[in-house]
Design a protein around this motif. Structure first.
Motif, PDB file in Angstrom:
ATOM      1  N   SER A  11      -0.839   4.487  -3.083  1.00 42.00           N
ATOM      2  CA  SER A  11      -0.168   4.486  -1.692  1.00 42.00           C
ATOM      3  C   SER A  11      -0.417   3.213  -1.335  1.00 42.00           C
ATOM      4  CB  SER A  11      -0.526   5.305  -0.638  1.00 42.00           C
ATOM      5  OG  SER A  11      -1.762   5.274  -0.674  1.00 42.00           O
ATOM      6  N   LEU A  12       0.454   2.354  -0.483  1.00 41.58           N
ATOM      7  CA  LEU A  12       0.343   1.125   0.144  1.00 41.58           C
ATOM      8  C   LEU A  12       0.359   0.881   1.636  1.00 41.58           C
ATOM      9  CD1 LEU A  12      -0.174  -2.065  -0.107  1.00 41.58           C
ATOM     10  CD2 LEU A  12       2.177  -2.263  -1.060  1.00 41.58           C
ATOM     11  N   GLU A  13      -0.438   0.495   2.447  1.00 39.56           N
ATOM     12  CA  GLU A  13       0.276   0.520   3.896  1.00 39.56           C
ATOM     13  C   GLU A  13       0.869  -0.646   4.308  1.00 39.56           C
ATOM     14  OE1 GLU A  13      -0.470   3.142   5.932  1.00 39.56           O
ATOM     15  OE2 GLU A  13      -1.301   4.437   3.928  1.00 39.56           O
ATOM     16  N   PHE A  14       1.993  -0.290   5.034  1.00 37.31           N
ATOM     17  CA  PHE A  14       2.605  -1.512   5.431  1.00 37.31           C
ATOM     18  C   PHE A  14       3.513  -1.102   6.880  1.00 37.31           C
ATOM     19  CE2 PHE A  14       6.973  -3.354   5.942  1.00 37.31           C
ATOM     20  CZ  PHE A  14       6.816  -4.818   5.919  1.00 37.31           C
ATOM     21  N   ASP A  15       3.146  -2.020   7.842  1.00 40.94           N
ATOM     22  CA  ASP A  15       3.826  -1.783   9.217  1.00 40.94           C
ATOM     23  C   ASP A  15       3.573  -0.359   9.811  1.00 40.94           C
ATOM     24  OD1 ASP A  15       4.950  -2.869  11.362  1.00 40.94           O
ATOM     25  OD2 ASP A  15       7.058  -2.400  10.652  1.00 40.94           O
ATOM     26  N   GLY A  16       2.604   0.075   9.546  1.00 41.20           N
ATOM     27  CA  GLY A  16       1.985   1.559  10.175  1.00 41.20           C
ATOM     28  C   GLY A  16       2.713   2.538   9.365  1.00 41.20           C
ATOM     29  N   ARG A  17       3.024   2.531   8.038  1.00 38.05           N
ATOM     30  CA  ARG A  17       3.732   3.432   7.190  1.00 38.05           C
ATOM     31  C   ARG A  17       3.274   3.333   5.868  1.00 38.05           C
ATOM     32  NH1 ARG A  17       8.112   0.455   8.077  1.00 38.05           N
ATOM     33  NH2 ARG A  17       9.318   0.073   6.353  1.00 38.05           N
ATOM     34  N   SER A  18       3.404   4.228   4.924  1.00 43.85           N
ATOM     35  CA  SER A  18       2.890   4.047   3.394  1.00 43.85           C
ATOM     36  C   SER A  18       3.980   3.898   2.535  1.00 43.85           C
ATOM     37  CB  SER A  18       2.439   5.449   3.348  1.00 43.85           C
ATOM     38  OG  SER A  18       0.930   5.795   3.948  1.00 43.85           O
ATOM     39  N   LEU A  19       3.851   3.080   1.809  1.00 37.84           N
ATOM     40  CA  LEU A  19       4.782   2.518   0.836  1.00 37.84           C
ATOM     41  C   LEU A  19       4.263   3.419  -0.291  1.00 37.84           C
ATOM     42  CD1 LEU A  19       5.820  -0.969   1.389  1.00 37.84           C
ATOM     43  CD2 LEU A  19       6.632   0.880   2.465  1.00 37.84           C
ATOM     44  N   PHE A  20       4.762   3.120  -1.736  1.00 35.29           N
ATOM     45  CA  PHE A  20       4.301   4.094  -2.893  1.00 35.29           C
ATOM     46  C   PHE A  20       4.584   2.904  -3.973  1.00 35.29           C
ATOM     47  CE2 PHE A  20       4.657   7.550  -5.875  1.00 35.29           C
ATOM     48  CZ  PHE A  20       3.650   7.907  -5.881  1.00 35.29           C
ATOM     49  N   ILE A  21       3.569   2.765  -4.612  1.00 40.22           N
ATOM     50  CA  ILE A  21       3.713   1.675  -5.949  1.00 40.22           C
ATOM     51  C   ILE A  21       3.571   2.655  -7.062  1.00 40.22           C
ATOM     52  CG2 ILE A  21       3.164  -0.376  -7.116  1.00 40.22           C
ATOM     53  CD1 ILE A  21       1.495  -1.286  -4.928  1.00 40.22           C
ATOM     54  N   GLU A  22       4.541   2.366  -8.129  1.00 39.95           N
ATOM     55  CA  GLU A  22       4.516   3.554  -9.015  1.00 39.95           C
ATOM     56  C   GLU A  22       5.105   2.749 -10.538  1.00 39.95           C
ATOM     57  OE1 GLU A  22       6.989   6.833  -9.205  1.00 39.95           O
ATOM     58  OE2 GLU A  22       8.189   6.037  -7.857  1.00 39.95           O
ATOM     59  N   GLY A  23       4.782   3.105 -11.538  1.00 45.65           N
ATOM     60  CA  GLY A  23       5.389   2.771 -12.875  1.00 45.65           C
ATOM     61  C   GLY A  23       4.185   3.086 -14.112  1.00 45.65           C
ATOM     62  N   PRO A  24       4.628   2.756 -15.294  1.00 49.42           N
ATOM     63  CA  PRO A  24       6.318   2.245 -15.423  1.00 49.42           C
ATOM     64  C   PRO A  24       7.059   3.632 -15.422  1.00 49.42           C
ATOM     65  CG  PRO A  24       4.668   1.734 -17.400  1.00 49.42           C
ATOM     66  CD  PRO A  24       3.964   2.572 -16.581  1.00 49.42           C
ATOM     67  N   ILE A  25       8.173   3.186 -14.723  1.00 49.97           N
ATOM     68  CA  ILE A  25       9.154   4.157 -14.405  1.00 49.97           C
ATOM     69  C   ILE A  25      10.201   4.237 -15.601  1.00 49.97           C
ATOM     70  CG2 ILE A  25       8.252   4.365 -12.282  1.00 49.97           C
ATOM     71  CD1 ILE A  25      10.989   3.334 -11.232  1.00 49.97           C
ATOM     72  N   SER A  26      11.083   5.412 -15.555  1.00 50.27           N
ATOM     73  CA  SER A  26      12.220   5.221 -16.724  1.00 50.27           C
ATOM     74  C   SER A  26      13.629   4.843 -15.690  1.00 50.27           C
ATOM     75  CB  SER A  26      12.442   6.813 -16.958  1.00 50.27           C
ATOM     76  OG  SER A  26      12.797   7.506 -15.869  1.00 50.27           O
ATOM     77  N   GLY A  27      14.482   4.317 -16.821  1.00 51.77           N
ATOM     78  CA  GLY A  27      15.847   4.333 -16.131  1.00 51.77           C
ATOM     79  C   GLY A  27      16.435   5.331 -15.244  1.00 51.77           C
ATOM     80  N   ARG A  28      16.144   6.678 -15.554  1.00 49.89           N
ATOM     81  CA  ARG A  28      16.652   7.738 -14.931  1.00 49.89           C
ATOM     82  C   ARG A  28      16.002   7.889 -13.513  1.00 49.89           C
ATOM     83  NH1 ARG A  28      20.761  10.251 -13.336  1.00 49.89           N
ATOM     84  NH2 ARG A  28      21.364  10.423 -15.715  1.00 49.89           N
ATOM     85  N   LYS A  29      14.653   7.445 -13.401  1.00 50.14           N
ATOM     86  CA  LYS A  29      14.248   7.519 -11.998  1.00 50.14           C
ATOM     87  C   LYS A  29      14.735   6.451 -11.399  1.00 50.14           C
ATOM     88  CE  LYS A  29       9.962   8.957  -9.999  1.00 50.14           C
ATOM     89  NZ  LYS A  29       8.474   9.398 -10.264  1.00 50.14           N
ATOM     90  N   ILE A  30      14.815   5.463 -12.031  1.00 49.54           N
ATOM     91  CA  ILE A  30      15.502   4.053 -11.169  1.00 49.54           C
ATOM     92  C   ILE A  30      17.136   4.488 -10.658  1.00 49.54           C
ATOM     93  CG2 ILE A  30      16.369   1.860 -11.416  1.00 49.54           C
ATOM     94  CD1 ILE A  30      14.145   1.361 -13.483  1.00 49.54           C
TER      95      ILE A  30
END
Length: 210
Positions: A11-30
């Protein structure tokens, strides 16, 4: 070489909320994610989304993303160098190019680009590769950032340094065509000496003609 794909997330905090970094991800997930309309640096968002799906489905392709809710707001891609580029002449299965990194403008200023590069190198498999990025000033968002070409170059170098990429000299004509352009490289700690010699021969292919 076997291309291992070990999934990571944080997770990554940004502007008071959580973003999510993930990978490597599949074409289906994109495909299943929405794609931020501000990701326009390379082509219109829908076309870029299709391009990322294609890269993710390549045997060597790796894409890491930053997600806000169900929307991709940033990404970085790794794949073999384009066949039209000098770097493909090395014909190395352990040479990857950081092909693109982009963060939607409204999310900039939070060092998300640096954080996604740091995240990308958490993958132990990256220690098996030489990773390059070719930085050309004509790809940079000089107008949107308000930075001079040299300030933008400094910013790009700092961001790439976060992923362990360092400046290296090259006589590649396209990079040499403007002093702001540069080659940056990260050599994994399990890359064998012969591969480094092979890479250097392409990086400085005209060195005996100076």
């Amino acid at each position: 070489m076997e291309h291992k794909q070990t999934y990571y997330s944080r997770s990554l905090e940004f502007d008071g909320r959580s973003l999510f970094i993930e990978g490597p991800i599949s074409g289906r997930k994109i495909h299943d994610y929405d794609f931020h309309e501000g990701l326009v640096a390379f082509r219109p968002p829908e076309e870029q989304k299709k391009a990322l799906i294609g890269i993710a489905d390549l045997p060597e392709g790796r894409i890491n993303v930053v997600v806000d809710g169900n929307t991709i707001i940033g990404y970085v891609t790794f794949l073999y160098p384009d066949s039209l580029e000098r770097w493909s002449e090395a014909n190395m299965d352990n040479l990857l190019e950081l092909g693109a990194i982009e963060i939607a403008r409204e999310y900039r200023g939070a060092k998300i680009g640096k954080k996604i590069l740091e995240f990308s190198m958490l993958d132990d498999a990256m220690e098996d590769y030489i990773i390059i990025t070719t930085e050309y000033y004509w790809h940079w968002d000089l107008k949107g950032s308000g930075l001079s070409v040299w300030d933008y170059r400094k910013m790009m170098e700092k961001m790439m340094n976060a992923g362990g990429l360092e400046w290296m000299a090259t006589d590649d004509p396209e990079i040499s065509s403007h002093p702001a352009n540069c080659l940056m490289v990260r050599i994994g700690n399990r890359v064998d000496p012969d591969s480094i010699v092979q890479f250097d021969a392409v990086r400085l292919s005209n060195r005996f003609f100076y």
